[in-house]
Motif scaffolding. Sequence first.
Motif, PDB file in Angstrom:
ATOM      1  N   ASN A 344       0.822  -1.189   0.000  1.00 59.42           N
ATOM      2  CA  ASN A 344       0.000   0.000   0.000  1.00 59.42           C
ATOM      3  C   ASN A 344       0.867   1.255   0.000  1.00 59.42           C
ATOM      4  O   ASN A 344       2.045   1.225   0.362  1.00 59.42           O
ATOM      5  N   VAL A 345       0.246   2.386  -0.377  1.00 55.75           N
ATOM      6  CA  VAL A 345       0.947   3.668  -0.330  1.00 55.75           C
ATOM      7  C   VAL A 345       1.173   4.038   1.137  1.00 55.75           C
ATOM      8  O   VAL A 345       0.217   4.129   1.904  1.00 55.75           O
ATOM      9  N   PRO A 346       2.415   4.233   1.560  1.00 61.90           N
ATOM     10  CA  PRO A 346       2.669   4.560   2.974  1.00 61.90           C
ATOM     11  C   PRO A 346       1.949   5.839   3.394  1.00 61.90           C
ATOM     12  O   PRO A 346       1.920   6.823   2.644  1.00 61.90           O
ATOM     13  N   ASP A 347       1.372   5.828   4.589  1.00 59.96           N
ATOM     14  CA  ASP A 347       0.648   6.991   5.113  1.00 59.96           C
ATOM     15  C   ASP A 347       1.621   7.873   5.893  1.00 59.96           C
ATOM     16  O   ASP A 347       1.624   7.891   7.115  1.00 59.96           O
ATOM     17  N   ILE A 348       2.464   8.586   5.153  1.00 57.15           N
ATOM     18  CA  ILE A 348       3.508   9.424   5.744  1.00 57.15           C
ATOM     19  C   ILE A 348       3.532  10.759   5.006  1.00 57.15           C
ATOM     20  O   ILE A 348       3.295  10.813   3.799  1.00 57.15           O
ATOM     21  N   ARG A 349       3.815  11.821   5.746  1.00 58.09           N
ATOM     22  CA  ARG A 349       3.955  13.142   5.137  1.00 58.09           C
ATOM     23  C   ARG A 349       5.386  13.634   5.297  1.00 58.09           C
ATOM     24  O   ARG A 349       6.049  13.349   6.279  1.00 58.09           O
ATOM     25  N   PHE A 350       5.827  14.371   4.280  1.00 63.45           N
ATOM     26  CA  PHE A 350       7.185  14.888   4.260  1.00 63.45           C
ATOM     27  C   PHE A 350       7.192  16.382   4.538  1.00 63.45           C
ATOM     28  O   PHE A 350       6.200  17.080   4.304  1.00 63.45           O
ATOM     29  N   TYR A 351       8.345  16.883   4.987  1.00 66.84           N
ATOM     30  CA  TYR A 351       8.530  18.318   5.183  1.00 66.84           C
ATOM     31  C   TYR A 351       9.945  18.692   4.735  1.00 66.84           C
ATOM     32  O   TYR A 351      10.900  17.974   5.035  1.00 66.84           O
ATOM     33  N   GLY A 352      10.075  19.783   4.005  1.00 70.01           N
ATOM     34  CA  GLY A 352      11.391  20.264   3.625  1.00 70.01           C
ATOM     35  C   GLY A 352      11.496  20.592   2.150  1.00 70.01           C
ATOM     36  O   GLY A 352      10.563  20.408   1.376  1.00 70.01           O
ATOM     37  N   GLU A 353      12.648  21.129   1.762  1.00 71.72           N
ATOM     38  CA  GLU A 353      12.927  21.509   0.383  1.00 71.72           C
ATOM     39  C   GLU A 353      14.212  20.834  -0.076  1.00 71.72           C
ATOM     40  O   GLU A 353      15.106  20.564   0.723  1.00 71.72           O
ATOM     41  N   ILE A 354      14.298  20.594  -1.375  1.00 71.40           N
ATOM     42  CA  ILE A 354      15.514  20.011  -1.942  1.00 71.40           C
ATOM     43  C   ILE A 354      15.541  20.365  -3.428  1.00 71.40           C
ATOM     44  O   ILE A 354      14.498  20.553  -4.059  1.00 71.40           O
ATOM     45  N   GLY A 355      16.725  20.513  -3.997  1.00 71.05           N
ATOM     46  CA  GLY A 355      16.855  20.999  -5.366  1.00 71.05           C
ATOM     47  C   GLY A 355      16.385  20.027  -6.416  1.00 71.05           C
ATOM     48  O   GLY A 355      16.578  18.818  -6.293  1.00 71.05           O
ATOM     49  N   ARG A 356      15.798  20.552  -7.473  1.00 69.77           N
ATOM     50  CA  ARG A 356      15.384  19.731  -8.608  1.00 69.77           C
ATOM     51  C   ARG A 356      16.554  19.401  -9.527  1.00 69.77           C
ATOM     52  O   ARG A 356      16.380  18.689 -10.517  1.00 69.77           O
ATOM     53  N   ASN A 357      17.739  19.927  -9.202  1.00 66.79           N
ATOM     54  CA  ASN A 357      18.916  19.633 -10.023  1.00 66.79           C
ATOM     55  C   ASN A 357      19.675  18.407  -9.540  1.00 66.79           C
ATOM     56  O   ASN A 357      20.712  18.059 -10.091  1.00 66.79           O
ATOM     57  N   LEU A 358      19.140  17.733  -8.527  1.00 70.81           N
ATOM     58  CA  LEU A 358      19.801  16.548  -7.993  1.00 70.81           C
ATOM     59  C   LEU A 358      19.362  15.286  -8.729  1.00 70.81           C
ATOM     60  O   LEU A 358      18.288  15.239  -9.327  1.00 70.81           O
ATOM     61  N   SER A 359      20.207  14.260  -8.671  1.00 72.56           N
ATOM     62  CA  SER A 359      19.822  12.974  -9.237  1.00 72.56           C
ATOM     63  C   SER A 359      18.728  12.348  -8.381  1.00 72.56           C
ATOM     64  O   SER A 359      18.494  12.757  -7.243  1.00 72.56           O
ATOM     65  N   LEU A 360      18.069  11.340  -8.929  1.00 77.53           N
ATOM     66  CA  LEU A 360      16.962  10.710  -8.223  1.00 77.53           C
ATOM     67  C   LEU A 360      17.420  10.100  -6.899  1.00 77.53           C
ATOM     68  O   LEU A 360      16.754  10.258  -5.864  1.00 77.53           O
ATOM     69  N   SER A 361      18.549   9.412  -6.891  1.00 84.67           N
ATOM     70  CA  SER A 361      18.982   8.763  -5.657  1.00 84.67           C
ATOM     71  C   SER A 361      19.312   9.784  -4.579  1.00 84.67           C
ATOM     72  O   SER A 361      19.119   9.534  -3.390  1.00 84.67           O
ATOM     73  N   GLN A 362      19.797  10.965  -4.967  1.00 85.60           N
ATOM     74  CA  GLN A 362      20.081  12.007  -3.989  1.00 85.60           C
ATOM     75  C   GLN A 362      18.798  12.506  -3.329  1.00 85.60           C
ATOM     76  O   GLN A 362      18.765  12.767  -2.131  1.00 85.60           O
ATOM     77  N   VAL A 363      17.755  12.657  -4.117  1.00 83.50           N
ATOM     78  CA  VAL A 363      16.474  13.073  -3.554  1.00 83.50           C
ATOM     79  C   VAL A 363      15.909  11.983  -2.648  1.00 83.50           C
ATOM     80  O   VAL A 363      15.443  12.244  -1.534  1.00 83.50           O
ATOM     81  N   LEU A 364      15.979  10.735  -3.117  1.00 87.58           N
ATOM     82  CA  LEU A 364      15.456   9.626  -2.317  1.00 87.58           C
ATOM     83  C   LEU A 364      16.227   9.459  -1.019  1.00 87.58           C
ATOM     84  O   LEU A 364      15.675   9.022   0.000  1.00 87.58           O
ATOM     85  N   GLU A 365      17.481   9.800  -1.034  1.00 83.02           N
ATOM     86  CA  GLU A 365      18.310   9.676   0.156  1.00 83.02           C
ATOM     87  C   GLU A 365      17.718  10.501   1.303  1.00 83.02           C
ATOM     88  O   GLU A 365      17.761  10.102   2.471  1.00 83.02           O
ATOM     89  N   GLY A 366      17.169  11.673   0.958  1.00 75.09           N
ATOM     90  CA  GLY A 366      16.527  12.471   1.979  1.00 75.09           C
ATOM     91  C   GLY A 366      15.154  11.939   2.345  1.00 75.09           C
ATOM     92  O   GLY A 366      14.808  11.842   3.527  1.00 75.09           O
ATOM     93  N   LEU A 367      14.369  11.549   1.357  1.00 72.93           N
ATOM     94  CA  LEU A 367      13.003  11.096   1.621  1.00 72.93           C
ATOM     95  C   LEU A 367      12.971   9.835   2.464  1.00 72.93           C
ATOM     96  O   LEU A 367      12.058   9.645   3.278  1.00 72.93           O
ATOM     97  N   LYS A 368      13.934   8.963   2.296  1.00 73.34           N
ATOM     98  CA  LYS A 368      13.885   7.677   2.998  1.00 73.34           C
ATOM     99  C   LYS A 368      13.976   7.849   4.514  1.00 73.34           C
ATOM    100  O   LYS A 368      13.524   6.992   5.271  1.00 73.34           O
ATOM    101  N   LEU A 369      14.538   8.987   4.960  1.00 70.82           N
ATOM    102  CA  LEU A 369      14.696   9.183   6.396  1.00 70.82           C
ATOM    103  C   LEU A 369      13.377   9.507   7.079  1.00 70.82           C
ATOM    104  O   LEU A 369      13.313   9.617   8.297  1.00 70.82           O
TER     105      LEU A 369
END
Length: 385
Positions: A344-369
């Motif tokens: 199922n889609v995890p019931d979690i909300r995120f907070y924060g900003e991150i650049g759109r110039n980053l690679s996908l794994s760099q963005v995911l690195e923050g989201l996974k926390l």
Amino acid sequence: MTDDQKILLLKRYMDRTLTDQEATDFFSWYYNVSADEFHNLLQRASDGGQPLVYEEASPAFLTQLNSRLTALDNKEQGAPVRKLSRLWWAAAAAVLVLAAGTWTILKRPAAKQDIAVNKPGQDIAPGSNGAILTLADGSQITLDSLGNGQISNQHGSRVILQSGSLTYDAAGASTASYNTIRTPIARQFRLVLPDGSKVWLNAASMLKYPTAFTGTDRTVEISGEAYFEITPNAQQPFRVKIDNKATIEVLGTDFNINAYTDESSIRTTLLTGSIRVNTTGGSAVLKPGQQAAIRETIQVNNEINTGQVTAWKDGIFNFDGMGVGEVMRQLTRWYDIEVIYEKNVPDIRFYGEIGRNLSLSQVLEGLKLSGVNFRIEGRKLIVLP
């Protein structure tokens, strides 16, 4: 050390004024401090909880601090909603630096278990500037790699590409014809309309417009997402048609339209001026800071973070308060990926900003926390339970 001494070291670390001896004392204490003590002193050092901005930090410190803040956030917030504070984004996932007017992010070294990727080097690059222009005669021009200069002349309306932006000079136009500009997935683009109005197109979006505004109004059509800065002209009102579902009327103003078909509603957000939203079910006049959500009816929301709405235009992902589904839809459009939920889609909300110039794994690195794990397989992003 006393608590006052530890707080002083924390503050001096933030200010980057630690002496060599103080740095030794600080890191020696930090590596052994309990989560509860660290949380308490950090709150006191930040003057009642105001975010502290880390501009520089050693990789070892960031890695340690990352795990501590994550544990503290989880303890305070509880599952399934885990807050990634601005402190986390600034200190743990990335170092934010304001350079050349845009946010860039320097990634901390990733632990091996952060993001599972099929093969070494198989990361996915972010989107870029580019679009496909369809002229009145049906011919198409890919704008991604063209050099500066005039690329077309349609009935006296000159089309000029300059520094990655398209401009129309309609001073010599004898009649108007229609052009369409479309941004594929993982592309965005900016253009200046014949009246001087500016339009930014997000990924997977389309704008249809005349090569010269010769009638009693200025009407364009969009799908996807676009940000408008309209040149005022009371004698020639500006109108935006949205997928035959709504029309926006404006004299001169700045606003954003999100009309992606995979979102729950069409959202029009006003930054300055005044606009009227018209649908078959009614109409509404918006004031700056308001947003109209268009479904069967129009719902006006007065509490809108306009900076979050337009962050994409400024090269930023702003995930404040967003659920997993909405964040994944943004990543799908910008990285040209397919998102698969293992359960199922995890019931979690995120907070924060991150650049759109980053690679996908760099963005995911923050989201996974925030408690969500991922696996990349080719161009598939698998969201794990």
